[in-house]
Motif scaffolding. Sequence first.
Motif, PDB file in Angstrom:
ATOM      1  N   TYR A  47       0.880  -1.166   0.000  1.00  0.00           N
ATOM      2  CA  TYR A  47       0.000   0.000   0.000  1.00  0.00           C
ATOM      3  C   TYR A  47       0.916   1.213   0.000  1.00  0.00           C
ATOM      4  O   TYR A  47       1.632   1.481   0.967  1.00  0.00           O
ATOM      5  N   VAL A  48       0.924   1.900  -1.148  1.00  0.00           N
ATOM      6  CA  VAL A  48       1.853   3.006  -1.352  1.00  0.00           C
ATOM      7  C   VAL A  48       1.119   4.318  -1.112  1.00  0.00           C
ATOM      8  O   VAL A  48       0.114   4.600  -1.773  1.00  0.00           O
ATOM      9  N   THR A  49       1.619   5.094  -0.180  1.00  0.00           N
ATOM     10  CA  THR A  49       0.924   6.337   0.119  1.00  0.00           C
ATOM     11  C   THR A  49       1.924   7.479   0.321  1.00  0.00           C
ATOM     12  O   THR A  49       3.131   7.277   0.282  1.00  0.00           O
ATOM     13  N   ALA A  50       1.405   8.678   0.467  1.00  0.00           N
ATOM     14  CA  ALA A  50       2.213   9.873   0.769  1.00  0.00           C
ATOM     15  C   ALA A  50       1.202  10.931   1.186  1.00  0.00           C
ATOM     16  O   ALA A  50       0.010  10.820   0.851  1.00  0.00           O
ATOM     17  N   SER A  51       1.673  11.941   1.897  1.00  0.00           N
ATOM     18  CA  SER A  51       0.734  12.974   2.353  1.00  0.00           C
ATOM     19  C   SER A  51       0.111  13.668   1.136  1.00  0.00           C
ATOM     20  O   SER A  51       0.710  13.697   0.046  1.00  0.00           O
ATOM     21  N   ALA A  52      -1.082  14.226   1.314  1.00  0.00           N
ATOM     22  CA  ALA A  52      -1.770  14.916   0.216  1.00  0.00           C
ATOM     23  C   ALA A  52      -0.913  16.069  -0.305  1.00  0.00           C
ATOM     24  O   ALA A  52      -0.849  16.314  -1.517  1.00  0.00           O
ATOM     25  N   GLU A  53      -0.206  16.762   0.584  1.00  0.00           N
ATOM     26  CA  GLU A  53       0.624  17.905   0.173  1.00  0.00           C
ATOM     27  C   GLU A  53       1.772  17.446  -0.723  1.00  0.00           C
ATOM     28  O   GLU A  53       2.063  18.072  -1.742  1.00  0.00           O
ATOM     29  N   ARG A 111       1.880  14.725  -2.518  1.00  0.00           N
ATOM     30  CA  ARG A 111       1.332  14.240  -3.791  1.00  0.00           C
ATOM     31  C   ARG A 111       0.954  15.421  -4.694  1.00  0.00           C
ATOM     32  O   ARG A 111       1.183  15.387  -5.901  1.00  0.00           O
ATOM     33  N   ALA A 112       0.369  16.446  -4.092  1.00  0.00           N
ATOM     34  CA  ALA A 112      -0.009  17.633  -4.874  1.00  0.00           C
ATOM     35  C   ALA A 112       1.238  18.318  -5.433  1.00  0.00           C
ATOM     36  O   ALA A 112       1.247  18.763  -6.589  1.00  0.00           O
ATOM     37  N   LYS A 113       2.288  18.354  -4.632  1.00  0.00           N
ATOM     38  CA  LYS A 113       3.538  18.996  -5.084  1.00  0.00           C
ATOM     39  C   LYS A 113       4.125  18.215  -6.260  1.00  0.00           C
ATOM     40  O   LYS A 113       4.597  18.804  -7.243  1.00  0.00           O
ATOM     41  N   ARG A 114       4.061  16.888  -6.204  1.00  0.00           N
ATOM     42  CA  ARG A 114       4.589  16.067  -7.310  1.00  0.00           C
ATOM     43  C   ARG A 114       3.803  16.324  -8.587  1.00  0.00           C
ATOM     44  O   ARG A 114       4.363  16.477  -9.662  1.00  0.00           O
ATOM     45  N   ARG A 115       2.464  16.373  -8.461  1.00  0.00           N
ATOM     46  CA  ARG A 115       1.624  16.651  -9.634  1.00  0.00           C
ATOM     47  C   ARG A 115       1.948  18.025 -10.200  1.00  0.00           C
ATOM     48  O   ARG A 115       2.085  18.196 -11.409  1.00  0.00           O
ATOM     49  N   PHE A 116       2.079  19.002  -9.292  1.00  0.00           N
ATOM     50  CA  PHE A 116       2.379  20.384  -9.673  1.00  0.00           C
ATOM     51  C   PHE A 116       3.702  20.413 -10.448  1.00  0.00           C
ATOM     52  O   PHE A 116       3.789  20.995 -11.539  1.00  0.00           O
ATOM     53  N   ASP A 117       4.745  19.766  -9.891  1.00  0.00           N
ATOM     54  CA  ASP A 117       6.062  19.759 -10.536  1.00  0.00           C
ATOM     55  C   ASP A 117       6.007  19.097 -11.913  1.00  0.00           C
ATOM     56  O   ASP A 117       6.667  19.549 -12.850  1.00  0.00           O
ATOM     57  N   VAL A 143       3.423  18.997 -13.979  1.00  0.00           N
ATOM     58  CA  VAL A 143       2.766  19.899 -14.935  1.00  0.00           C
ATOM     59  C   VAL A 143       3.748  20.985 -15.372  1.00  0.00           C
ATOM     60  O   VAL A 143       3.896  21.278 -16.566  1.00  0.00           O
ATOM     61  N   VAL A 144       4.445  21.565 -14.395  1.00  0.00           N
ATOM     62  CA  VAL A 144       5.389  22.652 -14.689  1.00  0.00           C
ATOM     63  C   VAL A 144       6.537  22.128 -15.566  1.00  0.00           C
ATOM     64  O   VAL A 144       6.926  22.767 -16.545  1.00  0.00           O
ATOM     65  N   ALA A 145       7.040  20.934 -15.229  1.00  0.00           N
ATOM     66  CA  ALA A 145       8.138  20.347 -16.011  1.00  0.00           C
ATOM     67  C   ALA A 145       7.697  20.096 -17.451  1.00  0.00           C
ATOM     68  O   ALA A 145       8.504  20.159 -18.382  1.00  0.00           O
ATOM     69  N   PHE A 180      -1.116  25.251  -7.293  1.00  0.00           N
ATOM     70  CA  PHE A 180      -0.903  24.224  -6.274  1.00  0.00           C
ATOM     71  C   PHE A 180      -2.156  23.960  -5.448  1.00  0.00           C
ATOM     72  O   PHE A 180      -2.544  22.807  -5.225  1.00  0.00           O
ATOM     73  N   GLU A 181      -2.824  25.026  -4.994  1.00  0.00           N
ATOM     74  CA  GLU A 181      -3.998  24.858  -4.124  1.00  0.00           C
ATOM     75  C   GLU A 181      -5.129  24.116  -4.841  1.00  0.00           C
ATOM     76  O   GLU A 181      -5.848  23.329  -4.225  1.00  0.00           O
ATOM     77  N   THR A 182      -5.287  24.385  -6.142  1.00  0.00           N
ATOM     78  CA  THR A 182      -6.334  23.698  -6.907  1.00  0.00           C
ATOM     79  C   THR A 182      -6.011  22.209  -7.008  1.00  0.00           C
ATOM     80  O   THR A 182      -6.887  21.349  -6.830  1.00  0.00           O
ATOM     81  N   ILE A 183      -4.739  21.909  -7.274  1.00  0.00           N
ATOM     82  CA  ILE A 183      -4.330  20.501  -7.386  1.00  0.00           C
ATOM     83  C   ILE A 183      -4.545  19.789  -6.055  1.00  0.00           C
ATOM     84  O   ILE A 183      -5.081  18.676  -6.003  1.00  0.00           O
ATOM     85  N   LEU A 184      -4.161  20.451  -4.973  1.00  0.00           N
ATOM     86  CA  LEU A 184      -4.321  19.851  -3.640  1.00  0.00           C
ATOM     87  C   LEU A 184      -5.800  19.581  -3.346  1.00  0.00           C
ATOM     88  O   LEU A 184      -6.168  18.492  -2.879  1.00  0.00           O
ATOM     89  N   ALA A 185      -6.648  20.554  -3.667  1.00  0.00           N
ATOM     90  CA  ALA A 185      -8.087  20.380  -3.411  1.00  0.00           C
ATOM     91  C   ALA A 185      -8.639  19.210  -4.228  1.00  0.00           C
ATOM     92  O   ALA A 185      -9.455  18.416  -3.741  1.00  0.00           O
ATOM     93  N   ASP A 186      -8.179  19.079  -5.486  1.00  0.00           N
ATOM     94  CA  ASP A 186      -8.617  17.965  -6.350  1.00  0.00           C
ATOM     95  C   ASP A 186      -8.212  16.623  -5.752  1.00  0.00           C
ATOM     96  O   ASP A 186      -8.982  15.668  -5.761  1.00  0.00           O
ATOM     97  N   ILE A 187      -6.979  16.563  -5.263  1.00  0.00           N
ATOM     98  CA  ILE A 187      -6.462  15.312  -4.694  1.00  0.00           C
ATOM     99  C   ILE A 187      -7.261  14.916  -3.453  1.00  0.00           C
ATOM    100  O   ILE A 187      -7.658  13.760  -3.297  1.00  0.00           O
TER     101      ILE A 187
END
Length: 210
Positions: A130-136, A138-144, A146-148, A155-162
């Motif tokens: 069971y692979v997990t990580a804090s919501a923050e 995970r949101a930062k990884r998604r954000f990075d 997209v930017v990359a 960031f806040e929108t991505i976090l809220a979606d997650i």
Amino acid sequence: MTFTIAIDGPAAAGKGTLSRRIAEEYGFHHLDTGLTYRATAKALLDRKLPLDDEPLAAEVAGKLDLGGLDRAVLSAHEIGDAASKVAVMPSVRRALVEAQRAFSAREPGTVLDGRDIGTVVCPDAPVKLYVTASAEVRAKRRFDEVVAGGGTADFETILADIVRRDERDAGRADSPMRAADDAHLLDTSEMSIEAAFSAAKAIIDAALKQ
Ligand code: DC
């Protein structure tokens, strides 16, 4: 007899990357079961059909060809959100779980990743992670990501979606996202993919020796 590795966890925890690495390492077949829910949702969206018509969605799910799942096309954010909606419907899940179980029997081994692999799809899998990580994180990884990729993101929108997606996936009545009692927990909040892979490999190697 085949050997199945069940990998579950929330969106953007790194289970996809980890699953592909593991499948490659052991020469096993890999199925990202999220793609089966995504493909079902996309087929409905493409035909402008409602996402909440259960008999229709189940019919689409029953006709899905696991060989035709295109990750690049299916990875769009709106498709993930729609997938999470079709995934609450029991008859859609029944159709997709049947196809996923058939896949899990392939020789010499399989890696399936999703939300309910260790609990529902392959409850007898000899290795469950069971692979997990804090919501923050995970949101930062998604954000990075997209930017990359040259895009712009908030960031806040991505976090809220997650957080919203976690609530839907963990809160549904049928096969909610959760760790199986016998799953090994891998919290990747402060772990590189390499470290997560090494930890997973040690668990798998020990199980293969038994
Ligand atoms: O892992 P993903 O983001 O591609 O999954 C998309 C959605 O599909 C997810 O929000 C919930 C659903 N899903 C599920 O209910 N059960 C699975 N085994 C895999 C995905």
